[in-house]
Structures are given as structure tokens and as C-alpha cells.
Design a protein around this motif. Structure first.
Motif, PDB file in Angstrom:
ATOM      1  N   PRO A  50       0.819  -1.218   0.000  1.00 23.36           N
ATOM      2  CA  PRO A  50       0.000   0.000   0.000  1.00 23.36           C
ATOM      3  C   PRO A  50       0.850   1.265   0.000  1.00 23.36           C
ATOM      4  O   PRO A  50       1.786   1.400   0.782  1.00 23.36           O
ATOM      5  CB  PRO A  50      -0.809  -0.119   1.298  1.00 23.36           C
ATOM      6  N   GLY A  51       0.544   2.162  -0.938  1.00 21.45           N
ATOM      7  CA  GLY A  51       1.230   3.444  -1.037  1.00 21.45           C
ATOM      8  C   GLY A  51       2.548   3.425  -1.794  1.00 21.45           C
ATOM      9  O   GLY A  51       3.102   4.482  -2.069  1.00 21.45           O
ATOM     10  N   ASP A  52       3.082   2.247  -2.145  1.00 23.67           N
ATOM     11  CA  ASP A  52       4.383   2.136  -2.810  1.00 23.67           C
ATOM     12  C   ASP A  52       4.187   1.999  -4.320  1.00 23.67           C
ATOM     13  O   ASP A  52       3.907   0.914  -4.824  1.00 23.67           O
ATOM     14  CB  ASP A  52       5.135   0.926  -2.257  1.00 23.67           C
ATOM     15  N   ILE A  53       4.344   3.099  -5.034  1.00 23.35           N
ATOM     16  CA  ILE A  53       4.053   3.090  -6.467  1.00 23.35           C
ATOM     17  C   ILE A  53       4.996   2.184  -7.255  1.00 23.35           C
ATOM     18  O   ILE A  53       4.584   1.555  -8.230  1.00 23.35           O
ATOM     19  CB  ILE A  53       4.025   4.510  -7.056  1.00 23.35           C
ATOM     20  N   THR A  54       6.248   2.075  -6.851  1.00 23.88           N
ATOM     21  CA  THR A  54       7.199   1.239  -7.583  1.00 23.88           C
ATOM     22  C   THR A  54       6.816  -0.237  -7.470  1.00 23.88           C
ATOM     23  O   THR A  54       6.727  -0.941  -8.482  1.00 23.88           O
ATOM     24  CB  THR A  54       8.640   1.471  -7.078  1.00 23.88           C
ATOM     25  N   ALA A  55       6.578  -0.707  -6.270  1.00 27.21           N
ATOM     26  CA  ALA A  55       6.179  -2.104  -6.071  1.00 27.21           C
ATOM     27  C   ALA A  55       4.845  -2.384  -6.752  1.00 27.21           C
ATOM     28  O   ALA A  55       4.646  -3.448  -7.349  1.00 27.21           O
ATOM     29  CB  ALA A  55       6.101  -2.421  -4.579  1.00 27.21           C
ATOM     30  N   GLN A  56       3.938  -1.423  -6.681  1.00 25.76           N
ATOM     31  CA  GLN A  56       2.635  -1.621  -7.321  1.00 25.76           C
ATOM     32  C   GLN A  56       2.773  -1.663  -8.837  1.00 25.76           C
ATOM     33  O   GLN A  56       2.137  -2.479  -9.495  1.00 25.76           O
ATOM     34  CB  GLN A  56       1.644  -0.548  -6.865  1.00 25.76           C
ATOM     35  N   ALA A  57       3.606  -0.809  -9.394  1.00 19.63           N
ATOM     36  CA  ALA A  57       3.813  -0.819 -10.850  1.00 19.63           C
ATOM     37  C   ALA A  57       4.383  -2.161 -11.292  1.00 19.63           C
ATOM     38  O   ALA A  57       3.947  -2.731 -12.305  1.00 19.63           O
ATOM     39  CB  ALA A  57       4.731   0.321 -11.263  1.00 19.63           C
ATOM     40  N   GLU A  58       5.352  -2.687 -10.553  1.00 16.70           N
ATOM     41  CA  GLU A  58       5.928  -3.982 -10.907  1.00 16.70           C
ATOM     42  C   GLU A  58       4.872  -5.075 -10.908  1.00 16.70           C
ATOM     43  O   GLU A  58       4.813  -5.897 -11.816  1.00 16.70           O
ATOM     44  CB  GLU A  58       7.081  -4.322  -9.947  1.00 16.70           C
ATOM     45  N   ARG A  59       4.028  -5.097  -9.890  1.00 18.94           N
ATOM     46  CA  ARG A  59       2.967  -6.116  -9.810  1.00 18.94           C
ATOM     47  C   ARG A  59       1.943  -5.923 -10.924  1.00 18.94           C
ATOM     48  O   ARG A  59       1.488  -6.895 -11.540  1.00 18.94           O
ATOM     49  CB  ARG A  59       2.288  -6.070  -8.441  1.00 18.94           C
ATOM     50  N   ILE A  60       1.569  -4.697 -11.197  1.00 21.64           N
ATOM     51  CA  ILE A  60       0.584  -4.438 -12.255  1.00 21.64           C
ATOM     52  C   ILE A  60       1.108  -4.942 -13.596  1.00 21.64           C
ATOM     53  O   ILE A  60       0.378  -5.610 -14.338  1.00 21.64           O
ATOM     54  CB  ILE A  60       0.232  -2.935 -12.317  1.00 21.64           C
ATOM     55  N   PHE A  61       2.362  -4.659 -13.914  1.00 26.27           N
ATOM     56  CA  PHE A  61       2.882  -5.108 -15.203  1.00 26.27           C
ATOM     57  C   PHE A  61       3.050  -6.627 -15.238  1.00 26.27           C
ATOM     58  O   PHE A  61       2.976  -7.229 -16.308  1.00 26.27           O
ATOM     59  CB  PHE A  61       4.157  -4.361 -15.575  1.00 26.27           C
ATOM     60  N   GLU A  62       3.227  -7.254 -14.089  1.00 23.18           N
ATOM     61  CA  GLU A  62       3.215  -8.716 -14.007  1.00 23.18           C
ATOM     62  C   GLU A  62       1.833  -9.237 -14.411  1.00 23.18           C
ATOM     63  O   GLU A  62       1.703 -10.166 -15.199  1.00 23.18           O
ATOM     64  CB  GLU A  62       3.500  -9.102 -12.550  1.00 23.18           C
ATOM     65  N   ILE A  63       0.798  -8.623 -13.853  1.00 22.00           N
ATOM     66  CA  ILE A  63      -0.579  -9.023 -14.160  1.00 22.00           C
ATOM     67  C   ILE A  63      -0.884  -8.757 -15.630  1.00 22.00           C
ATOM     68  O   ILE A  63      -1.412  -9.627 -16.332  1.00 22.00           O
ATOM     69  CB  ILE A  63      -1.572  -8.267 -13.242  1.00 22.00           C
ATOM     70  N   VAL A  64      -0.560  -7.569 -16.109  1.00 15.40           N
ATOM     71  CA  VAL A  64      -0.823  -7.212 -17.512  1.00 15.40           C
ATOM     72  C   VAL A  64      -0.089  -8.179 -18.441  1.00 15.40           C
ATOM     73  O   VAL A  64      -0.657  -8.656 -19.432  1.00 15.40           O
ATOM     74  CB  VAL A  64      -0.426  -5.746 -17.792  1.00 15.40           C
ATOM     75  N   GLY A  65       1.161  -8.503 -18.112  1.00 17.65           N
ATOM     76  CA  GLY A  65       1.921  -9.454 -18.926  1.00 17.65           C
ATOM     77  C   GLY A  65       1.228 -10.806 -19.004  1.00 17.65           C
ATOM     78  O   GLY A  65       1.175 -11.429 -20.068  1.00 17.65           O
ATOM     79  N   GLY A  66       0.661 -11.250 -17.903  1.00 14.61           N
ATOM     80  CA  GLY A  66      -0.069 -12.515 -17.886  1.00 14.61           C
ATOM     81  C   GLY A  66      -1.326 -12.470 -18.724  1.00 14.61           C
ATOM     82  O   GLY A  66      -1.657 -13.433 -19.431  1.00 14.61           O
ATOM     83  N   LEU A  67      -2.037 -11.365 -18.662  1.00  8.11           N
ATOM     84  CA  LEU A  67      -3.249 -11.215 -19.472  1.00  8.11           C
ATOM     85  C   LEU A  67      -2.914 -11.191 -20.953  1.00  8.11           C
ATOM     86  O   LEU A  67      -3.577 -11.838 -21.760  1.00  8.11           O
ATOM     87  CB  LEU A  67      -4.002  -9.940 -19.073  1.00  8.11           C
ATOM     88  N   LEU A  68      -1.879 -10.451 -21.317  1.00  7.15           N
ATOM     89  CA  LEU A  68      -1.467 -10.402 -22.720  1.00  7.15           C
ATOM     90  C   LEU A  68      -1.023 -11.786 -23.195  1.00  7.15           C
ATOM     91  O   LEU A  68      -1.439 -12.245 -24.269  1.00  7.15           O
ATOM     92  CB  LEU A  68      -0.333  -9.395 -22.905  1.00  7.15           C
ATOM     93  N   ALA A  69      -0.194 -12.468 -22.400  1.00 12.32           N
ATOM     94  CA  ALA A  69       0.315 -13.789 -22.775  1.00 12.32           C
ATOM     95  C   ALA A  69      -0.820 -14.787 -22.979  1.00 12.32           C
ATOM     96  O   ALA A  69      -0.757 -15.639 -23.875  1.00 12.32           O
ATOM     97  CB  ALA A  69       1.295 -14.292 -21.725  1.00 12.32           C
TER      98      ALA A  69
END
Length: 132
Positions: A50-69
């Protein structure tokens, strides 16, 4: 032309099954993928860091990568990215992660500041449009 709404098993189900993670429009010779906005949650739907934009961005792109794949696409297929931040002063942390993900020519982009997101502690939401 065929429209499919999808929630790949590789990513946690949407909250309350109120939306689809991916709207896929199959066209002659390819498909247009429109991903719902993603926030940084674990497999149980709890906000990570919560509140950590860097960690959240990393997780979001992990999720997005999975959806795209799940649809045979990758970050090189992204046409447009929309980013919603609760504090534009944190843009640098988000941009650093984004530069690691989009190593070639970056996609078209929209970034806006919002007063809050739908989950407490979430500071970033990202939605993507891709073509494969």
C-alpha cells in the motif's frame, strides 16, 4: 468480427465478477485486446505494498503481462496505455518501472492524477490496449 470477454485463469478473477479482464475483438488477420484497469493485488485480491508506487507498478505489469500472454500477445503489442496515479509527484517511480517493461519504442500514453482509486492503498491503475 467476433467479440470475446475473458478472465484467463493465469490471473486472479475480477472483484465480484463485475467485469472482464480482457475484451478481445477478433479481426481478419489478428485481434484487438482491451484490458481492464489493473491494480496491484495478490491472488486473494489484497492490495500489495500500500502506497508504494514502484512495487505496485511492478505487480501491475506482471498481471498485464499474464493477461497479454493468455491471448498470445506481449508488451511489444501494446498500442496504448492509460495510467491513473493518486499523486503525480510519484510519477518517477512508475516511469522507471515502465521503462523496464517497454524497452523499445513506447506506446501511445495517457497519464492522469485522480483523487483516489477503488481499493484503499492502491496508488496506481493501468489499462492497456494491444493488437496481435
Amino acid at each position: 468480427m467476433r467479440l470475446t470477454l475473458d478472465n484467463p485463469r493465469s490471473v486472479a478473477a475480477p472483484f465480484g465478477d463485475r467485469f472482464a479482464h480482457v475484451a478481445r475483438l477478433d479481426l481478419a488477420g489478428g485481434a484487438l485486446l482491451m484490458l481492464s484497469g489493473q491494480v496491484a493485488v495478490d491472488d486473494d485480491g489484497a492490495v500489495i505494498a500500500p502506497g508504494d508506487i514502484t512495487a505496485q507498478a511492478e505487480r501491475i505489469f506482471e498481471i498485464v503481462g499474464g493477461l497479454l500472454a493468455a491471448h498470445g500477445a506481449g508488451f511489444g503489442d501494446v498500442l496504448h496505455i492509460r495510467s491513473y496515479l493518486t499523486d503525480l509527484a510519484q510519477l518517477g517511480g512508475y516511469a522507471a518501472v515502465r521503462r523496464k517493461v517497454f524497452t523499445g519504442r513506447p506506446p501511445a500514453s495517457t497519464t492522469v492524477e485522480v483523487s483516489r482509486l477503488f481499493l484503499p492503498g492502491a496508488v496506481l491503475e493501468v489499462e492497456v490496449t494491444a493488437a496481435r
